[in-house]
Design an enzyme around this catalytic site. Structure first.
Site, mmCIF file in Angstrom:
data_model
loop_
_atom_site.group_PDB
_atom_site.id
_atom_site.type_symbol
_atom_site.label_atom_id
_atom_site.label_comp_id
_atom_site.label_asym_id
_atom_site.label_seq_id
_atom_site.Cartn_x
_atom_site.Cartn_y
_atom_site.Cartn_z
ATOM 1 N N GLY A 99 0.790 -1.239 0.000
ATOM 2 C CA GLY A 99 0.000 0.000 0.000
ATOM 3 C C GLY A 99 0.818 1.282 0.000
ATOM 4 O O GLY A 99 0.335 2.324 0.451
ATOM 5 N N THR A 100 2.039 1.245 -0.553
ATOM 6 C CA THR A 100 2.805 2.503 -0.598
ATOM 7 C C THR A 100 2.140 3.511 -1.549
ATOM 8 O O THR A 100 2.202 4.716 -1.321
ATOM 9 C CB THR A 100 4.280 2.281 -0.999
ATOM 10 N N ASN A 101 1.494 3.009 -2.600
ATOM 11 C CA ASN A 101 0.779 3.932 -3.496
ATOM 12 C C ASN A 101 -0.456 4.516 -2.810
ATOM 13 O O ASN A 101 -0.765 5.698 -2.993
ATOM 14 C CB ASN A 101 0.394 3.226 -4.796
ATOM 15 N N LEU A 128 -9.640 -7.254 -13.414
ATOM 16 C CA LEU A 128 -11.089 -7.068 -13.255
ATOM 17 C C LEU A 128 -11.816 -7.478 -14.531
ATOM 18 O O LEU A 128 -11.313 -7.265 -15.639
ATOM 19 C CB LEU A 128 -11.376 -5.604 -12.928
ATOM 20 N N ASN A 144 -5.338 2.711 -13.105
ATOM 21 C CA ASN A 144 -4.418 1.694 -12.588
ATOM 22 C C ASN A 144 -2.989 2.218 -12.676
ATOM 23 O O ASN A 144 -2.647 2.926 -13.623
ATOM 24 C CB ASN A 144 -4.541 0.432 -13.459
ATOM 25 N N HIS A 191 0.820 0.890 -13.114
ATOM 26 C CA HIS A 191 1.553 -0.319 -13.516
ATOM 27 C C HIS A 191 3.053 -0.004 -13.494
ATOM 28 O O HIS A 191 3.478 1.054 -13.976
ATOM 29 C CB HIS A 191 1.115 -0.759 -14.922
HETATM 30 C C1 GAR Z 1 3.241 -1.341 -7.417
HETATM 31 O O1 GAR Z 1 4.560 -1.412 -7.915
HETATM 32 C C2 GAR Z 1 2.246 -1.325 -8.553
HETATM 33 O O2 GAR Z 1 2.702 -0.630 -9.680
HETATM 34 C C3 GAR Z 1 2.103 -2.790 -8.841
HETATM 35 O O3 GAR Z 1 2.062 -3.402 -7.572
HETATM 36 C C4 GAR Z 1 2.871 -2.632 -6.676
HETATM 37 C C5 GAR Z 1 2.072 -2.345 -5.425
HETATM 38 O O4 GAR Z 1 2.856 -1.692 -4.456
HETATM 39 N N1 GAR Z 1 0.942 -3.067 -9.637
HETATM 40 C C6 GAR Z 1 0.919 -3.974 -10.613
HETATM 41 O O5 GAR Z 1 1.858 -4.700 -10.878
HETATM 42 C C7 GAR Z 1 -0.402 -4.036 -11.387
HETATM 43 N N2 GAR Z 1 -0.248 -4.808 -12.578
HETATM 44 P P1 GAR Z 1 2.199 -0.971 -3.210
HETATM 45 O O6 GAR Z 1 1.241 -1.987 -2.564
HETATM 46 O O7 GAR Z 1 3.361 -0.655 -2.310
HETATM 47 O O8 GAR Z 1 1.490 0.256 -3.687
#
Ligand code: GAR
Length: 222
Positions: free
Chosen positions: A14-16, A95, A109, A111
């Site tokens: 969940g850093t994003n 989804l 999203n 990516h």
């Molecule tokens: C992030 O790097 C995001 O871009 C990726 O998962 C990670 C989640 O990190 N998403 C994908 O690969 C989607 N295809 P987070 O939980 O620290 O935000």
């Protein structure tokens, strides 16, 4: 201006999500994070939401007889909270067209690559960075895009590049890419909230362009 109600879907650390929470707190985002939903019980993202008193739900796929019922439950929660934008912030499940049709052009999203490279089925999380290193590309990055019925195929909103160095491990590279994710995801949400994103066929144009402050890489002061 009325604050945009945002629902965030997560699966992991969940850093994003944290970057979005910080963006709201700093007044950068004219939004309210109305609800967070995880498909993983142990996701640290749920703890981040709870720490901010944001309603947080674990929706267990195994409790539903099929994927449609699972998605219907998520849609029900999002609609109960009157969500106007769904952000996939590390939601590592594709989804279905049903879910996408419930929020047409209202799902974005993040990516961890420069789409259309290293994306699509099987490319998620650390697997993306492993593939980038194994292929030997010198530049990778992050992409924020609208979600359509395909996997990572929707119109691109923002992208930012980062270098790949010879001694990078997937983990080190993931951290470098995440730093730019934490810049472009809140910025994309801001542009959406301000109704500045115009979709023309599959091109996304920004009404009025980006301001100097928005163009600055470290605009959140992180
Ligand atoms: C992030 O790097 C995001 O871009 C990726 O998962 C990670 C989640 O990190 N998403 C994908 O690969 C989607 N295809 P987070 O939980 O620290 O935000």
């Amino acid at each position: 201006m009325q604050k945009l109600k945002v629902g965030v879907l997560v699966s992991g650390s969940g850093t994003n999500l944290q970057a979005l929470i910080d963006g709201v707190k700093k007044g950068f985002l004219p939004c309210e994070i109305a609800v967070v939903i995880s498909n993983k019980k142990e996701a640290f993202a749920l703890k981040r939401a709870e720490a901010e008193s944001i309603p947080a739900f674990f929706v267990n796929e195994k409790e539903f007889c099929n994927n449609l019922e699972f998605e219907k439950r998520m849609v029900e929660i999002l609609k109960n909270f009157q969500v106007e934008l769904v952000v996939l912030a590390g939601f590592l499940k594709v989804l279905s067209p049903y879910f996408v049709s419930e929020f047409t052009n209202k799902i974005i999203n993040i990516h961890p690559s420069l789409i259309p490279s290293f994306c699509g089925k099987g490319y998620y999380g650390i697997k993306v960075h492993e593939a980038v290193i194994n292929y030997g590309v010198k530049i990778t990055g992050a992409t924020v895009h609208f979600v359509d019925e395909g996997t990572d195929t929707g119109p691109i909103i923002l992208q930012k590049a980062v270098p790949v160095f010879d001694d990078d491990t997937p983990e080190v590279l993931a951290e470098r890419v995440k730093r730019v994710e934490h810049e472009i995801l809140p910025l994309a949400v801001k542009l959406f909230a301000e109704k500045r994103l115009i979709i023309e066929n599959r091109r996304v144009k920004i009404k009025g362009g980006l301001s100097d402050g928005e163009k600055a890489s470290n605009y959140l002061g992180i």
